[in-house]
Scaffold this motif. Sequence first.
Motif, PDB file in Angstrom:
ATOM      1  N   GLU A   1       1.032  -1.305   0.125  1.00  0.00           N
ATOM      2  CA  GLU A   1      -0.057   0.070   0.020  1.00  0.00           C
ATOM      3  C   GLU A   1       0.821   1.372   0.002  1.00  0.00           C
ATOM      4  O   GLU A   1       0.397   2.295  -0.414  1.00  0.00           O
ATOM      5  N   SER A   2       2.191   1.220   0.569  1.00  0.00           N
ATOM      6  CA  SER A   2       2.803   2.375   0.598  1.00  0.00           C
ATOM      7  C   SER A   2       3.317   2.696  -0.715  1.00  0.00           C
ATOM      8  O   SER A   2       3.809   3.959  -1.007  1.00  0.00           O
ATOM      9  N   GLY A   3       3.829   1.738  -1.557  1.00  0.00           N
ATOM     10  CA  GLY A   3       4.387   2.015  -2.981  1.00  0.00           C
ATOM     11  C   GLY A   3       5.652   2.894  -3.032  1.00  0.00           C
ATOM     12  O   GLY A   3       6.795   2.654  -2.241  1.00  0.00           O
ATOM     13  N   GLU A   4       5.731   3.998  -3.967  1.00  0.00           N
ATOM     14  CA  GLU A   4       6.760   4.561  -3.879  1.00  0.00           C
ATOM     15  C   GLU A   4       7.261   5.543  -2.719  1.00  0.00           C
ATOM     16  O   GLU A   4       8.287   5.929  -2.878  1.00  0.00           O
ATOM     17  N   ARG A   5       6.446   5.637  -1.867  1.00  0.00           N
ATOM     18  CA  ARG A   5       6.967   5.996  -0.613  1.00  0.00           C
ATOM     19  C   ARG A   5       7.913   5.551   0.207  1.00  0.00           C
ATOM     20  O   ARG A   5       8.596   5.893   1.187  1.00  0.00           O
ATOM     21  N   LEU A   6       8.153   4.432   0.022  1.00  0.00           N
ATOM     22  CA  LEU A   6       9.195   3.324   0.677  1.00  0.00           C
ATOM     23  C   LEU A   6      10.209   3.372  -0.161  1.00  0.00           C
ATOM     24  O   LEU A   6      10.329   3.829  -1.190  1.00  0.00           O
ATOM     25  N   VAL A   7      11.492   2.651   0.421  1.00  0.00           N
ATOM     26  CA  VAL A   7      12.740   2.585  -0.179  1.00  0.00           C
ATOM     27  C   VAL A   7      12.497   1.258  -1.330  1.00  0.00           C
ATOM     28  O   VAL A   7      11.990   0.371  -0.742  1.00  0.00           O
ATOM     29  N   PRO A   8      12.631   1.512  -2.556  1.00  0.00           N
ATOM     30  CA  PRO A   8      12.327   0.205  -3.792  1.00  0.00           C
ATOM     31  C   PRO A   8      13.218  -0.919  -3.408  1.00  0.00           C
ATOM     32  O   PRO A   8      14.560  -0.825  -3.170  1.00  0.00           O
ATOM     33  N   GLY A   9      12.624  -2.028  -3.193  1.00  0.00           N
ATOM     34  CA  GLY A   9      13.664  -3.380  -3.204  1.00  0.00           C
ATOM     35  C   GLY A   9      13.973  -3.626  -1.535  1.00  0.00           C
ATOM     36  O   GLY A   9      14.848  -4.464  -1.676  1.00  0.00           O
ATOM     37  N   ALA A  10      13.582  -2.825  -0.819  1.00  0.00           N
ATOM     38  CA  ALA A  10      14.211  -2.812   0.488  1.00  0.00           C
ATOM     39  C   ALA A  10      13.277  -3.647   1.355  1.00  0.00           C
ATOM     40  O   ALA A  10      12.163  -4.094   1.076  1.00  0.00           O
ATOM     41  N   GLY A  11      13.784  -4.316   2.325  1.00  0.00           N
ATOM     42  CA  GLY A  11      12.933  -5.367   3.394  1.00  0.00           C
ATOM     43  C   GLY A  11      12.873  -4.630   4.726  1.00  0.00           C
ATOM     44  O   GLY A  11      13.471  -3.705   4.973  1.00  0.00           O
ATOM     45  N   TYR A  12      11.951  -5.327   5.710  1.00  0.00           N
ATOM     46  CA  TYR A  12      11.592  -4.779   6.822  1.00  0.00           C
ATOM     47  C   TYR A  12      11.712  -5.892   7.994  1.00  0.00           C
ATOM     48  O   TYR A  12      11.111  -6.899   7.444  1.00  0.00           O
ATOM     49  N   ILE A  13      12.192  -5.653   9.087  1.00  0.00           N
ATOM     50  CA  ILE A  13      12.006  -6.639  10.247  1.00  0.00           C
ATOM     51  C   ILE A  13      11.015  -5.686  11.086  1.00  0.00           C
ATOM     52  O   ILE A  13      11.236  -4.928  11.633  1.00  0.00           O
ATOM     53  N   LEU A  14       9.961  -6.508  11.299  1.00  0.00           N
ATOM     54  CA  LEU A  14       8.895  -5.964  12.274  1.00  0.00           C
ATOM     55  C   LEU A  14       9.554  -6.204  13.859  1.00  0.00           C
ATOM     56  O   LEU A  14       9.752  -7.367  14.157  1.00  0.00           O
ATOM     57  N   ARG A  15       9.450  -5.341  14.659  1.00  0.00           N
ATOM     58  CA  ARG A  15       9.883  -5.574  16.030  1.00  0.00           C
ATOM     59  C   ARG A  15       8.642  -5.974  17.029  1.00  0.00           C
ATOM     60  O   ARG A  15       7.458  -5.810  16.733  1.00  0.00           O
ATOM     61  N   THR A  16       9.131  -6.254  18.243  1.00  0.00           N
ATOM     62  CA  THR A  16       7.994  -6.576  19.034  1.00  0.00           C
ATOM     63  C   THR A  16       6.929  -5.517  19.309  1.00  0.00           C
ATOM     64  O   THR A  16       5.877  -5.823  19.660  1.00  0.00           O
ATOM     65  N   ALA A  17       7.448  -4.080  19.291  1.00  0.00           N
ATOM     66  CA  ALA A  17       6.610  -3.081  19.549  1.00  0.00           C
ATOM     67  C   ALA A  17       5.594  -3.121  18.570  1.00  0.00           C
ATOM     68  O   ALA A  17       4.345  -2.162  18.822  1.00  0.00           O
ATOM     69  N   ALA A  18       5.663  -3.530  17.419  1.00  0.00           N
ATOM     70  CA  ALA A  18       4.636  -3.682  16.323  1.00  0.00           C
ATOM     71  C   ALA A  18       3.388  -4.421  16.720  1.00  0.00           C
ATOM     72  O   ALA A  18       2.592  -4.536  15.766  1.00  0.00           O
ATOM     73  N   ILE A  19       3.281  -5.230  17.495  1.00  0.00           N
ATOM     74  CA  ILE A  19       2.295  -6.378  18.027  1.00  0.00           C
ATOM     75  C   ILE A  19       1.066  -5.590  18.109  1.00  0.00           C
ATOM     76  O   ILE A  19       0.173  -6.060  17.804  1.00  0.00           O
ATOM     77  N   GLU A  20       1.123  -4.285  18.800  1.00  0.00           N
ATOM     78  CA  GLU A  20      -0.091  -3.708  19.306  1.00  0.00           C
ATOM     79  C   GLU A  20      -0.372  -2.486  18.249  1.00  0.00           C
ATOM     80  O   GLU A  20      -1.324  -1.903  18.325  1.00  0.00           O
ATOM     81  N   SER A  21       0.573  -2.276  17.215  1.00  0.00           N
ATOM     82  CA  SER A  21       0.150  -1.394  16.201  1.00  0.00           C
ATOM     83  C   SER A  21      -0.701  -1.671  15.232  1.00  0.00           C
ATOM     84  O   SER A  21      -1.051  -2.901  14.798  1.00  0.00           O
ATOM     85  N   THR A  22      -1.170  -0.636  14.252  1.00  0.00           N
ATOM     86  CA  THR A  22      -2.176  -1.030  13.254  1.00  0.00           C
ATOM     87  C   THR A  22      -1.409  -0.732  12.035  1.00  0.00           C
ATOM     88  O   THR A  22      -0.056  -0.393  11.876  1.00  0.00           O
ATOM     89  N   LEU A  23      -1.822  -1.094  10.900  1.00  0.00           N
ATOM     90  CA  LEU A  23      -1.303  -0.840   9.690  1.00  0.00           C
ATOM     91  C   LEU A  23      -0.910   0.535   9.192  1.00  0.00           C
ATOM     92  O   LEU A  23      -0.073   0.641   8.772  1.00  0.00           O
ATOM     93  N   ALA A  24      -1.804   1.557   9.842  1.00  0.00           N
ATOM     94  CA  ALA A  24      -1.468   2.990   9.762  1.00  0.00           C
ATOM     95  C   ALA A  24      -0.191   3.227  10.155  1.00  0.00           C
ATOM     96  O   ALA A  24       0.710   4.027   9.766  1.00  0.00           O
ATOM     97  N   ASP A  25      -0.007   2.831  11.439  1.00  0.00           N
ATOM     98  CA  ASP A  25       1.197   3.066  12.454  1.00  0.00           C
ATOM     99  C   ASP A  25       2.480   2.250  11.612  1.00  0.00           C
ATOM    100  O   ASP A  25       3.660   3.119  11.554  1.00  0.00           O
ATOM    101  N   LEU A  26       2.311   1.310  11.214  1.00  0.00           N
ATOM    102  CA  LEU A  26       3.361   0.732  10.453  1.00  0.00           C
ATOM    103  C   LEU A  26       3.614   1.561   9.129  1.00  0.00           C
ATOM    104  O   LEU A  26       5.120   1.540   9.025  1.00  0.00           O
ATOM    105  N   LYS A  27       3.012   2.107   8.512  1.00  0.00           N
ATOM    106  CA  LYS A  27       3.179   2.588   7.283  1.00  0.00           C
ATOM    107  C   LYS A  27       3.998   4.056   7.638  1.00  0.00           C
ATOM    108  O   LYS A  27       4.667   4.415   6.932  1.00  0.00           O
ATOM    109  N   GLU A  28       3.371   4.617   8.585  1.00  0.00           N
ATOM    110  CA  GLU A  28       4.234   5.915   9.073  1.00  0.00           C
ATOM    111  C   GLU A  28       5.451   5.738   9.618  1.00  0.00           C
ATOM    112  O   GLU A  28       6.164   6.593   9.374  1.00  0.00           O
TER     113      GLU A  28
END
Length: 552
Positions: A175-202
């Motif tokens: 959903e974020s598309g071009e606003r993110l780094v092309p071809g990059a990956g992400y590791i979700l931390r334990t703090a993301a368990i209680e977060s929403t999709l909007a929080d992750l995108k931000e």
Amino acid sequence: MQKDVLINAGAGEIRVAVVEDGRLQDLMLERTIGLEDGPRKKTDGRTGHSLIGNIILGRVQRVLPGMQAAFVDVGLERAGFLGAREARCLADLPGYDEERTPKIGDCVREGEEILVQVVKDPIGDKGARLSANITIPGRLAVLVPNTPGVALSRRIEEEGERDRMLELGEAMIAESGERLVPGAGYILRTAAIESTLADLKEDAERLAEAWRPVLSRRQMARAPATLYHDLDPVERTMRDTVRSSTSRVVIDDAAAVEAARAYCRRAMPEAESKVEFFAGPGSLFDAIEDEIARLTVPKVPLPSGGWITIEGTEALTAVDVNSGSFTASTGLEETSLHVNLEAADEIGRQVRLRGVGGLIVVDFIHLSAAANIERVLDTLAESLSKDHTPTQISPMSEFGLVEITRKRGARSVGQADERMLPVVLGPWPQAHQGERRAGDHPQRRARRCRGTGQGHRGARLGRGGALAGRPWRRGSHRARPPRRPPRRVRDQRRLHAGRLRCLHRLSTGPAPRNSASLGLASRQYLDCNEPGWLPGGKSHACRICRAWIVDR
């Protein structure tokens, strides 16, 4: 449960303590004294001791196939160490197998400029440990520019939760598309368990904004050059330590309070109300200062009357469990089990607080029943699970030994306490002109002398200022009380840095002969690490290295 984060932003040092229900659970120290100049100076004006997380454009100095490693010039006194495993992302081989570590010659070449990140600070004679797999941590996610895909923190263990988090990460990238780094990956931390999709995108968009300047600076920079600095200690604490379960964040410095609140407004608005300013009375760390001081003492008492002893060597750290005066009425097995359970719970906490890394060997009291051994190992695993640093535990051997491996990070408390503080050297004394050579000022040599108690191999400034190593024995001060040098020599040896303290620790015993003239009571000269030996801010000297210190 009351969980408080205390931040003491003092002159030359920042201390962060995590206190749960009045008990110290975690401690982080970061020295900043004397770092305003030199290779560790930050280009944006901030000065922090730790280099971990900095992204540097380095130049490969040497490639050693025999070690499967390379040494990279990153602008420090010593070249950084880059292993083949940490450089695998630089290999561009057809049919490359991710499970196999490539040869270092396939990853880097001498003279080549590469982008590396500091994963371990320089310690002693060893340079910084580097990795070519760049990561930029955020509050909820970690950006991995060189590795596409979504991964999860190893602390997220439940399968259902892991599947949900993976789907959330994939949706974030889609959903974020071009606003993110092309071809990059992400590791979700334990703090993301209680977060929403909007929080992750931000959070992911903020990481992209932090990465793009690194790419633009690389085009213009010449190696070695630092392209990215990790957050300052206060902001890093807010990012990595403060969670929804945190009750308060108490800080004793107004500028640090404003920095913490500014970070909260950018990344975690819900935590801004938890930040408080401590205005006294007393010191913020008054309640835990004694417990912090005991972290340098090998013996740790247990509630039952037993104790554990923690001793470090070059190869490993040994932990011995003793029952002391405790005896259970039911028999030897119950006594051993009770003490071992207390020790297992305390060992995880002490390892975390002292920052012990590498190989740790624990000698538990012998147990016969397999069920009791399992209980001790489960308690030890639960205690170590609170640690953010990866650890591994081996089964208990027939001799009652348990091996623990913990990833080495920053300096341990003992190493940080014994490090040589930077000083401003005075003019070279006339008596030392014959010995003059680079880096060997007599004051600097005096500061290098360290002591650890009885049997200390100290060094004294004798006649003419020459150093002569002599063992410090209990009671030797009676036969050889330290002499006060002439005023001219004394003035030349003074350290003009203000309230710098010698780190020697003398063995127990009565005070020296001239203790009355120095204002010292019997058995009160044990630690010359304590400031204010002489009242009125006068100068005083270490009993071993004879370094003269001025309290101003």
